[in-house]
Design an enzyme around this catalytic site. Sequence first.
Site, PDB file in Angstrom:
ATOM      1  N   ARG A 267      -9.315  38.601  42.944  1.00 37.76           N
ATOM      2  CA  ARG A 267      -8.920  37.689  44.014  1.00 37.76           C
ATOM      3  C   ARG A 267      -8.495  36.314  43.490  1.00 37.76           C
ATOM      4  O   ARG A 267      -7.626  35.659  44.076  1.00 37.76           O
ATOM      5  CB  ARG A 267     -10.089  37.524  44.987  1.00 37.76           C
ATOM      6  CG  ARG A 267      -9.683  36.892  46.284  1.00 37.76           C
ATOM      7  CD  ARG A 267     -10.821  36.581  47.240  1.00 37.76           C
ATOM      8  NE  ARG A 267     -12.099  37.187  46.950  1.00 37.76           N
ATOM      9  CZ  ARG A 267     -13.263  36.636  47.323  1.00 37.76           C
ATOM     10  NH1 ARG A 267     -13.283  35.474  47.953  1.00 37.76           N
ATOM     11  NH2 ARG A 267     -14.401  37.247  47.049  1.00 37.76           N
TER      12      ARG A 267
ATOM     13  N   ASN B 291       1.009  12.548   3.759  1.00 34.99           N
ATOM     14  CA  ASN B 291       0.365  11.860   4.866  1.00 34.99           C
ATOM     15  C   ASN B 291       0.971  12.307   6.182  1.00 34.99           C
ATOM     16  O   ASN B 291       2.125  12.010   6.473  1.00 34.99           O
ATOM     17  CB  ASN B 291       0.550  10.346   4.697  1.00 34.99           C
ATOM     18  CG  ASN B 291      -0.675   9.573   5.127  1.00 34.99           C
ATOM     19  OD1 ASN B 291      -1.461  10.059   5.933  1.00 34.99           O
ATOM     20  ND2 ASN B 291      -0.829   8.379   4.588  1.00 34.99           N
TER      21      ASN B 291
ATOM     22  N   TYR C  86       0.828  -1.207   0.000  1.00 35.61           N
ATOM     23  CA  TYR C  86       0.000   0.000   0.000  1.00 35.61           C
ATOM     24  C   TYR C  86       0.864   1.259   0.000  1.00 35.61           C
ATOM     25  O   TYR C  86       1.781   1.402   0.794  1.00 35.61           O
ATOM     26  CB  TYR C  86      -0.919   0.016   1.227  1.00 35.61           C
ATOM     27  CG  TYR C  86      -1.648   1.332   1.417  1.00 35.61           C
ATOM     28  CD1 TYR C  86      -2.685   1.695   0.559  1.00 35.61           C
ATOM     29  CD2 TYR C  86      -1.276   2.222   2.419  1.00 35.61           C
ATOM     30  CE1 TYR C  86      -3.353   2.891   0.711  1.00 35.61           C
ATOM     31  CE2 TYR C  86      -1.937   3.436   2.580  1.00 35.61           C
ATOM     32  CZ  TYR C  86      -2.970   3.761   1.729  1.00 35.61           C
ATOM     33  OH  TYR C  86      -3.616   4.957   1.882  1.00 35.61           O
TER      34      TYR C  86
END
Length: 501
Positions: A263, A205, A81
């Site tokens: 505060r 990618n 792939y």
Amino acid sequence: MAVQEHNDFVNVGKEETAIGKRQSLDPKKYLSLDGNSLTIADLVRLGKGLFNIKLTTEAEGKINEAREVIETIIKENRVVYGVNTGFGKFAHMLIPKDKLIVERTRMLLALRINVLAKGYSGVSMETVQAMVKAFNASCLSWVPEKGTVGASGDLAPLAHLTLGLMGEGRMWSPQRGWDDAKTVLECHGLTPLVLKPKEGIGLINGTQMMSSLAAEAVERAVGVARQADIIAALSLEALRGTTKAFHNSHRTCDRVQDAYTLRCIPQVHGVSNDTIAFVKSILTTELNSATDNPLVFAERGETISGGNFHGEYPAKALDYLAIGVHELASMSERRTERLVNPSLSELPAFLVQDGGLNSGFMIAHCTAAALVSESKALCHPSSVDSLSTSAATEDHVSMGGWAARKALRVVEHVEQVLAIELLAACQALEFLRPLKSTTPLEKVHELVRTVVRPWDHDRQMSPDIEAAHTLLREEKVWEAARPYMDQYRDRLGLKPLPLDD
């Protein structure tokens, strides 16, 4: 992504410096990228054009080893792939060797080069060095910041940058300005890339788009957060608040307690600072991670398809950053309200004499309120959304690109709101003279008065707000107060402030 104007670039020379150590911003140095030690601060400096880059010898070795694995796969005609198949839904389709030229790729050159330097992408040394040369020549492709869903990485935006490197589309350089990419490359003696097997997916990618925007957001958040403490202290002085809530050593004050925005400064600002530190840690890991797919493991001679490209980590962290840093503006706007409201401050209405004839800080406070309100909407997390893409192959995405863009917008709003408070607090001090504040705060007041004069009658305010915003962006408020803050800490038996990153 916006490209700097011509005069924003700095010419750099040829002296090397190591990454990860304290550096002066000397524009005549190189940063050596190894894929493991790039810091957020260094990436931001690279983006500003302050350094050239080069690869370490170790990184070059790893790149070559990973490329040998890819060449072996091609030689043996193995189907892998992203090496010799299509991407996503087209992963089952084998591509002939002569068609392995993919017109896609990645994002900011410096960050992508750093990822490739890890040696897990299988991209050739020739391609990486061509990218380094393009970076050092300030040849920058046109890259849109929209269009990514954050998995598989930032595909669409990242592809635009490589188009320029391939001589396609538009490109910018200091010498040519915007022009045809091939013309810009030729002007600098550079040859357009011709991508080899695996290099198409290897360049597009990853999470570099969202991560580079995130780096700027985090770096600016660090700067504005520490200056927020100083500006809050100025407002506390102008409102004649008590320090009883902060530590045991305090001055005489008739007030029992102040409003929460005075505060509770340590508690609210504290969690904002902790949020920024957390996101910085996540992002530093992401900058130096292999976010390609498939990853190439040269020591085992194999490739593995995984999910490191998914942007969930930076997306979630960036949503958290926006929420955390926004509180600095939320508190700041309320303190500005107290400064301009005579029923809360015992100061002239809207901090100007002859009220009615003059409106003073009335509209400036409205601006702060508008920015805070807008940021509330931007703080809605984008990473809770997901839309299936790529024919349901990519059925969960991070939306990290939008998370990064809106986090950066929120940080800018925080800067602007605090700039307005800074101006208001300094104006309030004018009405308390001849009383003096502490040395650090008086130094900040002096700094502001070098760029903005006091208001004695109405005038256009936007230039003053922008001038104060610039002081914050350049961290001049921090620089003015920092040397004297350590003196006070020493008197209180506290440790000196940590050195800047």
